[in-house]
Design a protein around this motif. Structure first.
Motif, PDB file in Angstrom:
ATOM      1  N   ARG A 159       0.907  -1.160   0.117  1.00 55.11           N
ATOM      2  CA  ARG A 159       0.012   0.019   0.106  1.00 55.11           C
ATOM      3  C   ARG A 159       0.817   1.209   0.101  1.00 55.11           C
ATOM      4  O   ARG A 159       0.261   2.184   0.222  1.00 55.11           O
ATOM      5  CB  ARG A 159      -0.795   0.181   1.106  1.00 55.11           C
ATOM      6  N   ARG A 209      -8.164  11.919  -6.379  1.00 58.61           N
ATOM      7  CA  ARG A 209      -7.478  10.803  -5.485  1.00 58.61           C
ATOM      8  C   ARG A 209      -6.181  11.448  -4.993  1.00 58.61           C
ATOM      9  O   ARG A 209      -5.754  11.137  -3.764  1.00 58.61           O
ATOM     10  CB  ARG A 209      -7.143   9.817  -6.152  1.00 58.61           C
ATOM     11  N   ARG A 225      -1.846   1.785  -7.902  1.00 54.63           N
ATOM     12  CA  ARG A 225      -1.255   1.256  -6.760  1.00 54.63           C
ATOM     13  C   ARG A 225      -2.311   0.511  -5.907  1.00 54.63           C
ATOM     14  O   ARG A 225      -2.214  -0.648  -5.526  1.00 54.63           O
ATOM     15  CB  ARG A 225      -0.593   2.246  -5.713  1.00 54.63           C
ATOM     16  N   ASP A 226      -3.468   1.405  -5.732  1.00 50.08           N
ATOM     17  CA  ASP A 226      -4.732   0.698  -5.016  1.00 50.08           C
ATOM     18  C   ASP A 226      -5.093  -0.668  -5.549  1.00 50.08           C
ATOM     19  O   ASP A 226      -5.894  -1.422  -5.158  1.00 50.08           O
ATOM     20  CB  ASP A 226      -5.702   1.864  -5.032  1.00 50.08           C
TER      21      ASP A 226
END
Length: 491
Positions: free
Chosen positions: A35, A204, A394-395
């Protein structure tokens, strides 16, 4: 004794995101580890053949994309094999759709059922012109079962119910715009991966969870288009866009002041400000434009500000109209967040506050990642889209986007020179001397033709562009021309 920093990045962990802007291409490379994300490169290069995120000229766009990628590859000594890219922000239309399904009433609602419901909503709400339009995304507004209404996805998953219903906003774009992005990447010999909805990626990177819950309008002011997204209760409630932005300001300066496009752009970036009455004694100051050793033109700061303000009012009023149309104008407890390159304009925040009556702040990429490498400009408004796409990739655990170069091991050790402590002090002193020398000129010289943003040397263009993009850059450079000023909150 010498010191050397060597950082080796595992090739299977790198994410690449590319923001296709009208005036620049922003490229971010980050190392992902679960994460966490560590940015190892961020760069901006001039854009060509792109308007409002849509490719207009495939060959020009392919050339610009190639230059951006090749510069990154040369810098980090890795081969870029793919990237996440932003969808065009204009034109996009919005529709509403409701989908429902019957269940056994005993088992818990699972995420897979939510995905099926969302797909059903997209299938039921087809574009008006399926030949030229495509459904981009469905944003859930609420869920209901036989007992409770207006639930979010987090609340509905895990409940037992015999009936499940979802309300969605469906966003539809042009097939051709998406296809031409792929075509430009193919022309450049590159792979274009997932395309992300622009409002989600920008949000985001520069909106906090608290702002999205309390209510906020994000106004992304780019060179070719301005987009507005409205958030409430953690959900994007509205999105729309208008097909003009900072390029019109440049065109106004060019036509009214009778200067070249490149000089008009430089004047906008260096000396642009809204609200001429707020400039106080600076409004009477003069900008001298030189040709060789001769003053070819003079321009009053107040006059330039009037030109900019007129166009900015038009853009701001159009954005505020969109916010009113969303139905959430009176629910924006966190006010308005401005981002994008145009938001650099001095006093723009004050202009928006006065015309909206809401709190206003400038949105920059938040502290959701670390940096190690070439990251100049990563904290500026212009980086929000590229950084946001990187965070979204990435998420969702997006696939690796780089491989090692044939002639190298895919490391960043070459980014850091071997230097001695004495050499480091000498370099620092030299940099300070150069900075002082650069602040001495009292005039603005007209750029030479070969210094156009379309220069073949992408690295020099990037460095030149970055010099004019520092925080507070426009007005700080303006203030350096004069001996005394009167300070004001926004100036």
């Amino acid at each position: 004794m010498t010191t050397k920093t060597e950082i080796i990045y595992m090739e299977e962990q790198n994410i690449v995101s590319i923001d296709l802007g009208t005036s620049k291409i922003g490229l971010t490379i980050a190392r992902k580890d679960g994460r966490t994300a560590e940015v190892i490169y961020y760069g901006e290069t001039p854009s060509q053949g792109i308007a409002r995120g849509s490719v207009q000229n495939v060959r020009k766009a392919a050339k610009a994309i190639s230059e951006a990628i090749e510069l990154a590859e040369e810098t980090i000594h890795m081969k870029i094999t793919g990237a996440v890219v932003n969808m065009p922000k204009y034109p996009i239309t919005r529709k509403s759709s409701i989908a429902s399904m019957d269940r056994d009433g005993e088992s818990c609602v699972e995420e897979g059922e939510i995905d099926t419901l969302r797909q059903n909503a997209m299938d039921d709400c087809s574009p008006d012109d399926p030949e030229s339009e495509k459904t981009l995304i469905a944003i859930a507004q609420s869920y209901s079962d036989e007992d409770t209404f207006q639930m979010c996805e987090e609340d509905i998953v895990g409940r037992t119910s015999s009936r499940l219903e979802g309300c969605y906003d469906i966003y539809i774009g042009k097939k051709k715009s998406l296809a031409m992005i792929d075509q430009a990447f193919n022309e450049a010999g590159r792979n274009c991966g997932t395309k992300l909805f622009p409002a989600l990626s920008v949000s985001r990177s520069c909106l906090s969870e608290d702002e999205m819950n309390r209510g906020v309008a994000l106004v992304d002011m780019g060179a070719g288009a301005t987009s507005i997204s409205v958030w409430k209760d953690g959900i994007m409630r509205w999105y729309d866009s208008i097909p003009f932005g900072g390029n019109l300001v440049t065109k106004d300066i060019q036509e009214v002041c009778n200067v070249s496009e490149s000089l008009a752009e430089n004047l906008k970036k260096a000396y642009g400000a809204c609200l001429p009455d707020r400039l106080q004694n600076l409004s009477d100051k003069i900008i001298k434009i030189m040709e060789g050793n001769t003053v070819s033109k003079t321009l009053q700061v107040k006059y330039l500000s009037k030109i900019i303000t007129a166009r900015m009012i038009e853009i701001v009023d159009a954005a505020l109209y969109m916010i009113q149309e969303s139905g959430y104008a009176d629910k924006l407890n966190s006010g308005i967040v401005l981002t994008g390159g145009v938001s650099n304009c001095c006093n723009l925040k004050t202009l928006v506050r006065e015309r909206s009556g809401l709190n206003v702040r400038i949105g920059i990429p938040g502290p959701m990642f670390t940096c190690e490498g070439i990251c100049d400009g990563i904290s500026d408004q212009e980086a929000c889209a590229s950084v946001g796409m990187m965070l979204m990739a990435r998420d969702i655990n997006y696939a690796n986007c780089t491989t090692a170069m044939d002639s190298g091991k895919g490391d960043l050790s070459k980014l850091f020179d071997e230097i001695t402590p004495g050499q480091e002090a000498e370099a620092e002193a030299k940099e300070k001397t150069e900075t002082v020398q650069q602040q001495q000129p009292k005039t603005v010289e007209k750029p030479k033709a070969e210094e156009s943003p379309k220069t073949e040397n992408a690295s020099k263009s990037r460095a030149k562009d970055r010099d004019g993009k520092k925080k507070g850059r426009g007005f700080e450079k303006l203030l350096s021309l004069f001996d005394t000023i009167t300070e004001e909150e926004e100036v």
